[in-house]
Design a protein around this motif. Structure first.
Motif, short mmCIF file in Angstrom:
data_model
loop_
_atom_site.label_atom_id
_atom_site.label_comp_id
_atom_site.label_asym_id
_atom_site.label_seq_id
_atom_site.Cartn_x
_atom_site.Cartn_y
_atom_site.Cartn_z
N TRP A 72 0.82 -1.21 0.00
CA TRP A 72 0.00 0.00 0.00
C TRP A 72 0.86 1.26 0.00
O TRP A 72 0.35 2.38 0.08
N ALA A 129 -2.89 2.18 -3.96
CA ALA A 129 -4.02 1.30 -3.67
C ALA A 129 -3.53 -0.13 -3.48
O ALA A 129 -2.70 -0.61 -4.25
N ASP A 134 -9.57 -4.38 -0.01
CA ASP A 134 -9.50 -3.08 0.64
C ASP A 134 -8.62 -3.18 1.90
O ASP A 134 -8.42 -4.25 2.46
N GLU A 136 -7.55 -0.81 5.62
CA GLU A 136 -7.84 0.35 6.45
C GLU A 136 -6.77 0.52 7.52
O GLU A 136 -6.19 -0.47 8.00
N ASP A 178 -8.58 11.27 -4.56
CA ASP A 178 -8.21 10.60 -3.31
C ASP A 178 -9.13 11.05 -2.19
O ASP A 178 -9.19 12.23 -1.86
N SER A 180 -9.06 9.10 0.80
CA SER A 180 -8.61 8.08 1.75
C SER A 180 -8.45 8.59 3.17
O SER A 180 -8.60 7.83 4.13
N GLY A 230 -7.07 5.97 7.75
CA GLY A 230 -7.08 5.87 6.29
C GLY A 230 -7.95 4.72 5.84
O GLY A 230 -8.02 3.68 6.51
N TYR A 232 -8.42 2.63 2.27
CA TYR A 232 -7.86 2.48 0.94
C TYR A 232 -8.61 1.41 0.15
O TYR A 232 -8.64 0.24 0.53
N ARG A 243 -4.79 4.94 -6.98
CA ARG A 243 -4.31 5.85 -5.95
C ARG A 243 -2.81 6.02 -6.08
O ARG A 243 -2.04 5.05 -6.01
#
Length: 314
Positions: A72, A129, A134, A136, A178, A180, A230, A232, A243
């Protein structure tokens, strides 16, 4: 006294959004080299990265497979072996970035200018990304553990921002749309409420939270001890990068810091990422002017980073 709209917003809210810090042409240019850096890292050709599901350093030496989320973040955009580092450096040391940092750090105006370079080159990374799933980040302040008592929390907040001023300027610059970053405005100046203190680490909705929406070219500078997290979203499999956010920080050198500020704490926050392992190298010179070299020398003076530990765990 000079006008300081960015500093006023940062002190009040804990963040300031600056639209169109880059032109569309500059966005396209940096998106190209950022994509190349990301592709290189995803394919194992760059060894410095942030990996899912880890939030804080130290980072693993090998990236997890894409099926587990992959990376990430891409670390050390200013490393002498990073392809495109000269172009990344032209942005990091650009007048448009340094001027904002100088205002936020109280260096705006002729009375603040001395013979010594007051700014320190710190960190410059890329947030991307994750793949396939996903990811977080939990609610946190960058340098204050969530386990501290309210009294300890207040003391640490006051120590990290003496007289309401920070020792560094930290920012996200978006090269793609973005959304995020999620912040709680004003939380950089107070201890957590009972609701915040008792919330789940990944609580999706806290009172007063705000999603910082950035369009390509927009930047947000924020107090690193604002309560934030965040979120993402994964990139489409086989698709373009969704991203690409330049994530940097610049600091004040030791002589410019407030007398009561703990210089070791800031050194840990910076050197824990491993930048001290290469910044002193002969080939780390940028060759784009005198000021970047003075800022790099200020970082070298911080030390190598060996034995400094880590600000947060997880």
């Amino acid at each position: 006294m000079p006008a300081t709209p960015y500093l006023d917003a940062l002190q009040k809210d804990g963040f300031v959004r600056i639209p169109s810090l880059l032109t569309p042409e500059e966005v396209a240019h940096f998106r190209t080299i950022a994509t190349e850096a990301t592709t290189r890292t995803r394919t194992g050709q760059w060894p410095h990265f942030r990996t899912v599901p880890k939030q804080f350093p130290p980072w693993p030496k090998t990236p997890p497979p894409a099926s587990e989320g992959g990376i990430w973040g891409v670390q050390h955009l200013l490393h002498p072996e990073m392809p495109g580092r000269t172009e990344f450096a032209r942005f990091y040391f650009s007048e448009k970035v340094l001027a904002v940092a100088e205002e936020l750090l109280g260096l705006k105006g002729e009375e603040a200018k001395g013979q010594d370079e007051p700014l320190v080159m710190e960190l410059f990374n890329l947030l991307v990304a994750p793949e396939t799933k996903d990811f977080e980040l939990r609610w946190h302040r960058d340098d204050i553990p969530e386990t501290v008592t309210p009294d300890e929390e207040l003391k640490m907040l006051e120590a990290k921002s003496p007289l309401g001023k920070q020792s560094h300027a930290q920012y996200n610059l978006a090269l793609c749309p973005d959304s995020s970053l999620i912040v709680i405005p004003g939380s950089h100046r107070r201890v957590r409420t009972e609701v915040e203190r008792n919330a789940a680490p990944y609580e999706p909705e806290l009172p007063g939270q705000l999603v910082v929406e950035l369009q390509p070219g927009d930047a947000v500078f924020y107090d690193s001890n604002i309560l934030h997290r965040g979120v993402y979203k994964a990139k489409p499999e086989g698709g373009a990068e969704t991203r690409l956010t330049l994530h940097g920080s610049l600091g004040l050198n030791a002589s410019a810091l407030a007398a009561n500020e703990d210089k070791k704490v800031r050194a840990t926050a910076v050197l824990q990422h491993g930048v001290g392992a290469w910044v002193h190298r002969d080939d780390a010179a940028f060759g784009i002017g005198e000021r970047p070299e003075k800022m790099r020398a200020n970082l070298v003076a911080m030390g190598t980073g060996e034995g400094v530990g880590y600000s947060l765990q997880g």
